[in-house]
Design an enzyme around this catalytic site. Sequence first.
Site, PDB file in Angstrom:
ATOM      1  N   THR A   1     -55.771  52.673 125.022  1.00 54.94           N
ATOM      2  CA  THR A   1     -55.464  53.033 123.635  1.00 54.94           C
ATOM      3  C   THR A   1     -53.961  53.082 123.419  1.00 54.94           C
ATOM      4  O   THR A   1     -53.481  52.857 122.305  1.00 54.94           O
ATOM      5  CB  THR A   1     -56.087  54.394 123.291  1.00 54.94           C
ATOM      6  OG1 THR A   1     -57.486  54.353 123.614  1.00 54.94           O
ATOM      7  CG2 THR A   1     -55.949  54.715 121.815  1.00 54.94           C
TER       8      THR A   1
ATOM      9  N   TYR B   1     -60.501  52.533 137.023  1.00 59.34           N
ATOM     10  CA  TYR B   1     -61.116  52.181 135.743  1.00 59.34           C
ATOM     11  C   TYR B   1     -61.956  50.920 135.934  1.00 59.34           C
ATOM     12  O   TYR B   1     -61.427  49.827 136.118  1.00 59.34           O
ATOM     13  CB  TYR B   1     -60.028  51.967 134.705  1.00 59.34           C
ATOM     14  CG  TYR B   1     -60.501  51.840 133.269  1.00 59.34           C
ATOM     15  CD1 TYR B   1     -61.828  52.030 132.898  1.00 59.34           C
ATOM     16  CD2 TYR B   1     -59.587  51.542 132.261  1.00 59.34           C
ATOM     17  CE1 TYR B   1     -62.237  51.918 131.584  1.00 59.34           C
ATOM     18  CE2 TYR B   1     -59.977  51.438 130.933  1.00 59.34           C
ATOM     19  CZ  TYR B   1     -61.302  51.629 130.606  1.00 59.34           C
ATOM     20  OH  TYR B   1     -61.705  51.516 129.294  1.00 59.34           O
TER      21      TYR B   1
ATOM     22  N   LYS C   1     -63.776  55.802 136.392  1.00 59.54           N
ATOM     23  CA  LYS C   1     -63.999  55.762 134.942  1.00 59.54           C
ATOM     24  C   LYS C   1     -64.761  54.489 134.621  1.00 59.54           C
ATOM     25  O   LYS C   1     -64.309  53.385 134.956  1.00 59.54           O
ATOM     26  CB  LYS C   1     -62.663  55.793 134.204  1.00 59.54           C
ATOM     27  CG  LYS C   1     -62.810  55.735 132.684  1.00 59.54           C
ATOM     28  CD  LYS C   1     -61.458  55.679 131.998  1.00 59.54           C
ATOM     29  CE  LYS C   1     -61.638  55.577 130.486  1.00 59.54           C
ATOM     30  NZ  LYS C   1     -60.355  55.382 129.775  1.00 59.54           N
TER      31      LYS C   1
END
Length: 319
Positions: free
Chosen positions: A62, A149, A174
Amino acid sequence: MDLGELVTPAPLAARLSIPSGPLFFPVTAYGADGAVDLDTYRVHVRRGVEAGAAAVFACCGTGEFHALTPEEFEMCVAAAVEAAGGRVPVVAGAGYGTALAVRYARLAERAGADGLLAMPPYLVRAAQEGLLRHYRELAAATSLPVIVYQRDNAVLTPGSAVELARTDGIIGLKDGHGDLDLMQRTVSAVRTAAPGDFLYFNGLPTAELTQPAYRGIGVTLYSSAVFCFAPEIALACHTAFRTGDEATVHRLLDGFYRPFVELRAQGSGYAVSLVKAGVRLRGLDVGEVRPPLHEPAGDHVKQLARLIERGHALLEEDM
């Protein structure tokens, strides 16, 4: 939490294991000239911490990690650390190939970060052996704990997840892939072969929408992009998950999160650019996204404004 009180010096895994609020992934602020706007970025991070974030994940997806130079990255991580003021941990992104990931990791450590989120390697589709070597070398390169991730070109088998859970310095996974069968097998395999405090995060875009399913397999941690522009809604949803308030969860998912996800699906890159538009709608000028991302259509921004109003109205219904 008393905002003047520093967090415990306990290891990052312990500080993240039972979060008091959503995990905050701030956008990166740019000025009118396109340069990083550190003052506005500090305001954005500080507001998030004061609104109840349990941790700050700076310069990640983000936050347009892909669009930042190493120098900008280090400045932003340092600014996030300064704005957080020790009240919550700051985790920084690190990615690309192994050499660059290590460089970003060391920059993050120098900037004062508490941990790393290892983004997928750039472009290549590596075999499991190569992925394991990549993450192990990254973990060995600094003293910062690493969260891996998983998404796109970096999806791990349960066996590989076990190997990561056994690796010094790697504390969690994640998941941005979204295969619940795979995640259930991964959680089960790690629990069986590497029992301990390995952490799991729901990292899908707008994770609140899928969080009921992830909670079903024991994944209680999740990233919240909505927290960037509607912290009140994100915090209410987080509290409802934590307390088992299904009525509030359903009301927010049906009335806000599902329509938001449907709006997000209207444009490529909206998982970032629509969130950034939301921050601007709430009165903080964080600038536009950098190419190759693009700004959302004007009508979509208007729809987002109405959705934010609707979300706050849903909160009033519970009073």
